[in-house]
Design a protein around this motif. Sequence first.
Motif, PDB file in Angstrom:
ATOM      1  N   VAL A  52      28.939  43.973  30.887  1.00 46.62           N
ATOM      2  CA  VAL A  52      29.772  42.920  31.319  1.00 46.62           C
ATOM      3  C   VAL A  52      30.203  42.948  33.081  1.00 46.62           C
ATOM      4  O   VAL A  52      31.067  42.361  33.340  1.00 46.62           O
ATOM      5  CB  VAL A  52      31.057  43.057  30.692  1.00 46.62           C
ATOM      6  N   LEU A  53      29.338  43.708  33.604  1.00 49.43           N
ATOM      7  CA  LEU A  53      29.565  43.938  35.034  1.00 49.43           C
ATOM      8  C   LEU A  53      29.490  42.613  35.737  1.00 49.43           C
ATOM      9  O   LEU A  53      30.449  42.327  36.420  1.00 49.43           O
ATOM     10  CB  LEU A  53      28.494  44.910  35.517  1.00 49.43           C
ATOM     11  N   PRO A  54      28.358  41.756  35.797  1.00 45.16           N
ATOM     12  CA  PRO A  54      28.463  40.656  36.327  1.00 45.16           C
ATOM     13  C   PRO A  54      29.744  39.778  36.181  1.00 45.16           C
ATOM     14  O   PRO A  54      30.260  39.039  36.937  1.00 45.16           O
ATOM     15  CB  PRO A  54      27.116  39.912  35.781  1.00 45.16           C
ATOM     16  N   GLU A  55      30.230  39.687  34.862  1.00 43.58           N
ATOM     17  CA  GLU A  55      31.566  38.977  34.820  1.00 43.58           C
ATOM     18  C   GLU A  55      32.503  39.590  35.529  1.00 43.58           C
ATOM     19  O   GLU A  55      33.492  38.839  35.943  1.00 43.58           O
ATOM     20  CB  GLU A  55      31.609  38.671  33.319  1.00 43.58           C
ATOM     21  N   MET A  56      32.568  40.962  35.390  1.00 42.69           N
ATOM     22  CA  MET A  56      33.652  41.671  35.883  1.00 42.69           C
ATOM     23  C   MET A  56      33.705  41.422  37.502  1.00 42.69           C
ATOM     24  O   MET A  56      34.732  41.184  38.156  1.00 42.69           O
ATOM     25  CB  MET A  56      33.829  43.070  35.716  1.00 42.69           C
ATOM     26  N   GLN A  57      32.453  41.320  38.130  1.00 42.76           N
ATOM     27  CA  GLN A  57      32.341  40.994  39.744  1.00 42.76           C
ATOM     28  C   GLN A  57      32.788  39.644  39.800  1.00 42.76           C
ATOM     29  O   GLN A  57      33.424  39.550  40.914  1.00 42.76           O
ATOM     30  CB  GLN A  57      30.802  41.459  39.982  1.00 42.76           C
TER      31      GLN A  57
END
Length: 134
Positions: free
Chosen positions: A10-15
């Motif tokens: 989910v890192l791209p969404e958090m970024q």
Amino acid sequence: MMLADDVASVLPEMQAHAESLMTSTCEISRLDSSPVFDPETGLESPGPPSIIYAGPCRVQDTASTPVEADAAGSPVTAGRLLVHVPISCPPIRPGDLIEVHAVGAPLDGILVRVVADHVKTLQTARRLPCEVVT
């Protein structure tokens, strides 16, 4: 599956969420290390700065005690700020200058100097510790 795998997925969404909070803009510049010869004065001076990033940012006070310094015998208080830029921002170095543009805010036009880069695992943004220049 490990927790780190869950976070990484989910890192791209958090970024993207972190970048959505970057409502100011900034320009990050770096002085050219190659001196330029001035034939009129016969002296060399630093080359012109290169803009290495222009785009969204977010500025936060570090809530730390201002640093006391001594400039030519006069006390000076240097403020500290954190400038958040997207993870996609090119590499930043200590000494790079950041000019912040924040509409209607007291930060508009402020100039800060990067004192360190920010690196870590699973970053959502790059948080650059800076000192206030003007």
